[in-house]
Scaffold this active site. Structure first.
Site, PDB file in Angstrom:
ATOM      1  N   LYS A 161     -10.018   8.231 -16.864  1.00  0.00           N
ATOM      2  CA  LYS A 161      -9.624   8.976 -18.075  1.00  0.00           C
ATOM      3  C   LYS A 161      -8.602   8.181 -18.877  1.00  0.00           C
ATOM      4  CE  LYS A 161     -10.653  13.438 -16.178  1.00  0.00           C
ATOM      5  NZ  LYS A 161     -10.167  14.329 -15.156  1.00  0.00           N
ATOM      6  N   ASP A 212      -8.062   1.596  -7.824  1.00  0.00           N
ATOM      7  CA  ASP A 212      -8.492   2.898  -8.359  1.00  0.00           C
ATOM      8  C   ASP A 212      -8.770   2.740  -9.859  1.00  0.00           C
ATOM      9  OD1 ASP A 212      -8.150   4.134  -5.883  1.00  0.00           O
ATOM     10  OD2 ASP A 212      -6.012   4.430  -6.243  1.00  0.00           O
ATOM     11  N   GLU A 265       0.870  -1.190   0.000  1.00  0.00           N
ATOM     12  CA  GLU A 265       0.000   0.000   0.000  1.00  0.00           C
ATOM     13  C   GLU A 265       0.898   1.228   0.000  1.00  0.00           C
ATOM     14  OE1 GLU A 265      -3.475   0.817  -0.076  1.00  0.00           O
ATOM     15  OE2 GLU A 265      -2.512   2.780  -0.046  1.00  0.00           O
ATOM     16  N   THR A 272     -13.507  -6.636   1.776  1.00  0.00           N
ATOM     17  CA  THR A 272     -12.672  -5.462   2.050  1.00  0.00           C
ATOM     18  C   THR A 272     -13.571  -4.349   2.596  1.00  0.00           C
ATOM     19  OG1 THR A 272     -12.897  -4.184  -0.004  1.00  0.00           O
ATOM     20  CG2 THR A 272     -11.415  -6.085  -0.073  1.00  0.00           C
ATOM     21  N   GLU A 285     -15.593  -2.994  -0.244  1.00  0.00           N
ATOM     22  CA  GLU A 285     -16.616  -3.971  -0.646  1.00  0.00           C
ATOM     23  C   GLU A 285     -17.829  -3.872   0.281  1.00  0.00           C
ATOM     24  OE1 GLU A 285     -14.809  -7.777  -0.877  1.00  0.00           O
ATOM     25  OE2 GLU A 285     -16.616  -8.807  -1.534  1.00  0.00           O
TER      26      GLU A 285
HETATM   27  C1  LIG Z   1      -9.973   2.348  -3.714  1.00  0.00           C
HETATM   28  S1  LIG Z   1      -8.790   1.862  -2.523  1.00  0.00           S
HETATM   29  C2  LIG Z   1      -9.260   0.188  -2.102  1.00  0.00           C
HETATM   30  C3  LIG Z   1      -8.664  -0.254  -0.799  1.00  0.00           C
HETATM   31  C4  LIG Z   1      -8.942  -1.722  -0.407  1.00  0.00           C
HETATM   32  N1  LIG Z   1      -8.369  -2.642  -1.377  1.00  0.00           N
HETATM   33  C5  LIG Z   1     -10.416  -1.989  -0.255  1.00  0.00           C
HETATM   34  O1  LIG Z   1     -10.992  -2.655  -1.122  1.00  0.00           O
HETATM   35  O2  LIG Z   1     -10.991  -1.557   0.760  1.00  0.00           O
HETATM   36  C6  LIG Z   1      -7.353   1.603  -3.533  1.00  0.00           C
HETATM   37  C7  LIG Z   1      -6.065   1.547  -2.713  1.00  0.00           C
HETATM   38  O3  LIG Z   1      -4.986   1.224  -3.582  1.00  0.00           O
HETATM   39  C8  LIG Z   1      -3.856   2.006  -3.218  1.00  0.00           C
HETATM   40  N2  LIG Z   1      -3.014   2.124  -4.412  1.00  0.00           N
HETATM   41  C9  LIG Z   1      -3.367   2.657  -5.600  1.00  0.00           C
HETATM   42  N3  LIG Z   1      -2.352   2.602  -6.481  1.00  0.00           N
HETATM   43  C10 LIG Z   1      -1.319   2.000  -5.824  1.00  0.00           C
HETATM   44  C11 LIG Z   1       0.007   1.668  -6.199  1.00  0.00           C
HETATM   45  N4  LIG Z   1       0.468   1.946  -7.417  1.00  0.00           N
HETATM   46  N5  LIG Z   1       0.787   1.067  -5.285  1.00  0.00           N
HETATM   47  C12 LIG Z   1       0.327   0.795  -4.040  1.00  0.00           C
HETATM   48  N6  LIG Z   1      -0.922   1.096  -3.621  1.00  0.00           N
HETATM   49  C13 LIG Z   1      -1.739   1.693  -4.506  1.00  0.00           C
HETATM   50  C14 LIG Z   1      -4.449   3.333  -2.781  1.00  0.00           C
HETATM   51  O4  LIG Z   1      -3.569   4.054  -1.957  1.00  0.00           O
HETATM   52  C15 LIG Z   1      -5.720   2.874  -2.067  1.00  0.00           C
HETATM   53  O5  LIG Z   1      -5.504   2.674  -0.681  1.00  0.00           O
END
Ligand SMILES: C[S@@+](CC[C@H](N)C(=O)[O-])C[C@H]1O[C@@H](n2cnc3c(N)ncnc32)[C@H](O)[C@@H]1O
Length: 212
Positions: free
Chosen positions: A121, A117, A68, A190, A193
């Site tokens: 775009k 994420d 993370e 999660t 989720e």
């Molecule tokens: C939308 S959140 C989902 C968090 C968790 N997986 C959940 O389902 O509750 C996406 C997470 O991915 C992390 N993240 C996004 N791109 C990342 C990267 N390149 N490397 C590490 N973490 C990343 C973000 O910081 C964020 O905490």
């Protein structure tokens, strides 16, 4: 949405540095030193850690790594692992961009991508964790027949992921457009989720198997 940073997040995270793998590149090719030879399952973008700590509790024979980038959410995951007194989980406060420096060829059995994420775009599509760029990194570090499990609420990201994985030659299975009503088992959820399914959103899920 503006990112809410914990004022002392970094300090609090580093107070638990025993739970962090601070120099994972030094373990590349020799993760056995840490895992004692257990199979490695890696969750990328693990957020607050509910999923990984639940699985770690239920599967002591697997070693879980949570990666993370944001310290304020990673800290929550570390706190959960401490509370549950887990000895088969560690955390990487790192960016997935550098994954191939952290693992050698065929060191990871399974990768979880939960509610990644969506980067909607097209100019930022390369940042999607199921973009070909990342799939190539995963291919290197996954064992033969290693798996990628994807869950998302985002239909467009799911479509993109299905196409990208299929283009990269992964074998797809257990694809569902409504995971919680699919009859498939849900061993752990999660934080995202829970939030999305409480508000009535469908959860999409797939499993992709690496083919040679
Ligand atoms: C939308 S959140 C989902 C968090 C968790 N997986 C959940 O389902 O509750 C996406 C997470 O991915 C992390 N993240 C996004 N791109 C990342 C990267 N390149 N490397 C590490 N973490 C990343 C973000 O910081 C964020 O905490």
């Amino acid at each position: 949405m503006r990112r809410r940073r914990l004022k002392d997040g970094v300090e609090r995270l580093l107070a638990h540095r025993d739970w962090l793998v601070e120099a994972p590149e030094q373990l590349s090719g020799q993760w056995d030193k840490l895992t004692g030879g257990k199979r490695i399952h890696l969750e990328i973008g693990m957020g607050k850690g509910q999923f990984i700590t639940t699985l770690a509790e239920e599967n002591p024979d697997v070693f879980y790594l949570g990666l993370e980038i944001k310290e304020e959410v990673l800290l929550r995951g570390v706190e959960k692992a401490i509370e549950k007194e887990l000895d088969n989980v560690r955390f990487l406060w790192k960016n997935a961009e550098h994954l191939d420096q952290y693992f050698a060829k065929e060191e990871v059995e399974r990768i979880y991508l939960n509610f990644s994420d969506p980067w909607p775009k097209s100019r930022t599509a390369k940042r999607r964790l199921t973009h070909q760029r990342f799939l190539n990194k995963y291919r290197k570090i996954l064992v033969k027949e290693g798996e990628i499990h994807v869950k998302t609420d985002n239909e467009k990201l799911f479509e993109f992921s299905l196409n990208a994985l299929s283009d990269e030659g992964y074998r797809l299975k257990n694809i569902t457009f409504d995971y919680h009503n699919s009859g498939l088992s849900v061993p752990a959820t999660t934080e995202y989720e829970d939030k999305f399914s409480r508000s009535g959103l469908r959860i999409y899920r797939l499993e992709a198997i690496k083919r040679d």
